[in-house]
Design an enzyme around this catalytic site. Structure first.
Site, short mmCIF file in Angstrom:
data_model
loop_
_atom_site.label_atom_id
_atom_site.label_comp_id
_atom_site.label_asym_id
_atom_site.label_seq_id
_atom_site.Cartn_x
_atom_site.Cartn_y
_atom_site.Cartn_z
N GLN A 169 0.86 -1.18 0.00
CA GLN A 169 0.00 0.00 0.00
C GLN A 169 0.89 1.23 0.00
O GLN A 169 1.94 1.25 0.65
CB GLN A 169 -0.89 -0.03 1.24
CG GLN A 169 -1.82 1.16 1.40
CD GLN A 169 -3.03 0.80 2.25
OE1 GLN A 169 -4.01 0.23 1.76
NE2 GLN A 169 -2.96 1.12 3.53
N ASN A 222 -3.20 4.61 -2.60
CA ASN A 222 -4.00 5.45 -1.70
C ASN A 222 -3.86 6.94 -2.00
O ASN A 222 -4.32 7.78 -1.22
CB ASN A 222 -3.60 5.17 -0.24
CG ASN A 222 -4.49 4.11 0.42
OD1 ASN A 222 -5.36 3.55 -0.22
ND2 ASN A 222 -4.25 3.84 1.68
N ASN A 257 -8.83 7.21 1.00
CA ASN A 257 -7.52 6.86 1.57
C ASN A 257 -7.71 6.16 2.91
O ASN A 257 -7.78 6.81 3.96
CB ASN A 257 -6.68 8.14 1.74
CG ASN A 257 -5.36 7.85 2.44
OD1 ASN A 257 -4.93 6.70 2.54
ND2 ASN A 257 -4.72 8.89 2.95
N ASP A 310 5.39 0.70 2.50
CA ASP A 310 6.06 1.34 1.36
C ASP A 310 7.31 2.10 1.76
O ASP A 310 7.79 2.94 1.01
CB ASP A 310 5.08 2.22 0.59
CG ASP A 310 4.60 3.42 1.40
OD1 ASP A 310 4.03 4.36 0.80
OD2 ASP A 310 4.77 3.41 2.63
N ASP A 366 -4.85 -1.86 11.76
CA ASP A 366 -5.33 -2.95 10.90
C ASP A 366 -4.48 -4.20 11.16
O ASP A 366 -4.97 -5.33 11.07
CB ASP A 366 -5.27 -2.55 9.43
CG ASP A 366 -3.88 -2.22 8.96
OD1 ASP A 366 -3.56 -2.48 7.79
OD2 ASP A 366 -3.08 -1.68 9.77
N ASP A 367 -3.23 -3.98 11.51
CA ASP A 367 -2.35 -5.12 11.77
C ASP A 367 -2.68 -5.80 13.10
O ASP A 367 -2.62 -7.04 13.21
CB ASP A 367 -0.87 -4.70 11.70
CG ASP A 367 -0.57 -3.42 12.44
OD1 ASP A 367 0.58 -2.97 12.39
OD2 ASP A 367 -1.49 -2.86 13.08
#
Lengths: 330, 330
Positions: free
Chosen positions: B70, B99, B128, B150, B243-244
């Site tokens: 991402q 995004n 986003n 990234d 999210d992780d």
């Protein structure tokens, strides 16, 4: 009869009644005493061989392990090591395989220096065989075996961690000494360690065996070992070597996976130099490594194939002994 | 009819016959051609979306992985990293989750600099969102996903080894960044790393999460993520974070085991400082860690319990990069 009693004069009846009731009471007391003595002790129900269990934590079959240590001509090292190993957490029992044929076990001295944290059993052997330690000992009650050479000192930290790793990989030999075989274009195998070429599966090295002289493995494999072909026993007896290689063949064949899981030792020491016996261990013989290459090839014949598989997994304990030992250089 | 033909004069019949057979032959050829075109290409059976597969090694679903990266506001880093990652062995495809809302993907530039080792797909997003990378992308064909932030550069050696470890632990998140939660007497959880107290299971530290910004996991977990309670999406959207952590809760709940397996990185670098965008990443926000503790507690509410489990297994590659890196100090 009843009426007959009534016919006896009052005083005589009183004495007889007293005697009778006394006898009845005494008999009842004796019976009660006998019953109490025969009632099973509650503790004895759980561990029929132990009385007055001193352990505070439960030592169920899955949460503890049995140390099997074979010894030959190094009783001074043995006793030094026993003082260390008998106190390892989660140890259930020690089985000493006594290969000093004709020599008395130091049981008297051992008992005179009790009490000890765990039971130690001295198994007197009739012949000095390397494979004596691979018997399926009836005293073995745990699922896990810790097998240790009688000159190797592994720290309690290393053992606690390696045992926890074994519990996650119970079908593998989990230990501190990795070795490998390599094949050559001729088809003949060689045995060795890091000094040999890498087997060539990507970068880095590989191991295909974990030696049982400092390792945990499932006690079921001792049962399995009793069913090996005669040729395996003959090979081990002929070389007085290679029982550990044979066990790795057995486990690899059984699982279809690499036989061992290597745990990187933090503090493992060899005490050979410390013995007064003058005896320095089989691996100092000139032919030791050549014998082991020989054994690999013989076992491939017996197994009609090479069951050993390679692994490059090296396991360490997160955050021990160094705080944040997982931080990389970046 | 048959007899009717026979009644027609010889020459007329000849021409008609010639025409007829010609038409039949042409029709047969057309039919044959159509059938050949419709016959499935053997390679396409395995990977229906690829034609003229340039790879020399087979890239079956189990032996390769898909990189999902991402990106937001760091296209210079993205392109630098793509040059590196596109050449990683066993990589099947790259999915770039774009995004940068409203900004054109650099597809033209990318194509002008072809050919490339693997296909790279730019997935344009409409909002986003941090959780955009956790969609179940239809382009995903492999069982394994490599998810990478990234700004993170992981060496090919590290990736090859970690992928081989994932193949042995396919139900776990196998990666390079371990974190943990700790519980406090009040029942409130905290999130952190080695700086927090050890959870107290023996010596050393423990981890209970492996972050997905540099990790392999099974693509099935992306499917599972689509079925999470709305409250989980709301939490991630509210914080643009976590999210992780949510994925670790999902995996731990699913397996009943520690969600992650930590592979100690040899060469992993953070390239944040190298960007010209001036954008420095979410974890620099003042509230970042507090948010993550907040997320742990919210997720415990949503899950009605704490599914995360501790592990202290740290995996390294035997004999790499240091020859005999397994020798202990003795």
């Amino acid at each position: 009869r009843y009426f007959h009693f009534c016919k006896v004069p009052g005083r005589v009846m009183g004495i007889r009644l007293l005697r009778f009731t006394s006898v009845v009471i005494i008999v009842l007391l004796l019976v009660a005493g006998a019953l109490t003595a025969l009632l099973p002790n509650i503790k004895d129900d759980k561990m029929p061989n132990l009385r007055r269990e001193p352990k505070t934590q439960s030592q169920s079959a899955l949460d503890s392990f049995t140390l099997i240590m074979q010894t030959y001509n190094r009783t001074d090292l043995l006793l030094k090591l026993l003082n260390h190993y008998q106190a390892i957490p989660q140890l259930h029992k020690v089985i000493v395989v006594w290969n000093n044929i004709g020599e008395k076990v130091p049981e008297e001295m051992w008992n005179s220096l009790g009490p000890h944290p765990v039971p130690v059993v001295f198994k007197v052997q009739t012949v000095n065989r390397m494979r004596n330690r691979l018997q399926n000992f009836p005293e073995l009650e745990t699922k896990a075996v810790l097998m240790m050479d009688d000159d190797t000192l592994v720290s309690a930290h290393d053992l606690a961690f390696a045992f926890s790793v074994w519990q996650q990989f119970p079908e593998h030999i989990v230990g501190f000494v990795p070795r490998k075989h390599i094949s050559t274009p001729s088809g003949v195998y060689s045995y060795g360690s890091f000094e040999l070429q890498n087997p060539g599966f990507g970068n880095g090295d590989q191991y295909s065996m974990v030696l049982i002289g400092a390792a945990f493995f499932h006690s079921g494999y001792l049962e399995d070992f009793q069913r090996q072909p005669e040729a395996v026993y003959a090979l081990i007896d002929e070389t007085q070597n290679c029982d550990d290689i044979a066990m790795n063949f057995l486990v690899a064949k059984h699982t279809g996976k690499p036989s061992g899981v290597f745990v990187k030792p933090v503090d493992v020491r060899n005490l050979e130099k410390d013995t007064n016996s003058g005896y320095s261990g089989m691996w100092h013989r000139a032919e030791h490594l050549l014998q082991r290459s020989y054994c690999v090839n013989k076992l491939v014949n017996i197994y009609d194939g090479m069951p050993l598989k390679y692994s490059n997994i090296m396991i360490s304990q997160f955050g021990f002994p160094n705080y944040a030992n997982h931080k990389n250089k970046m």
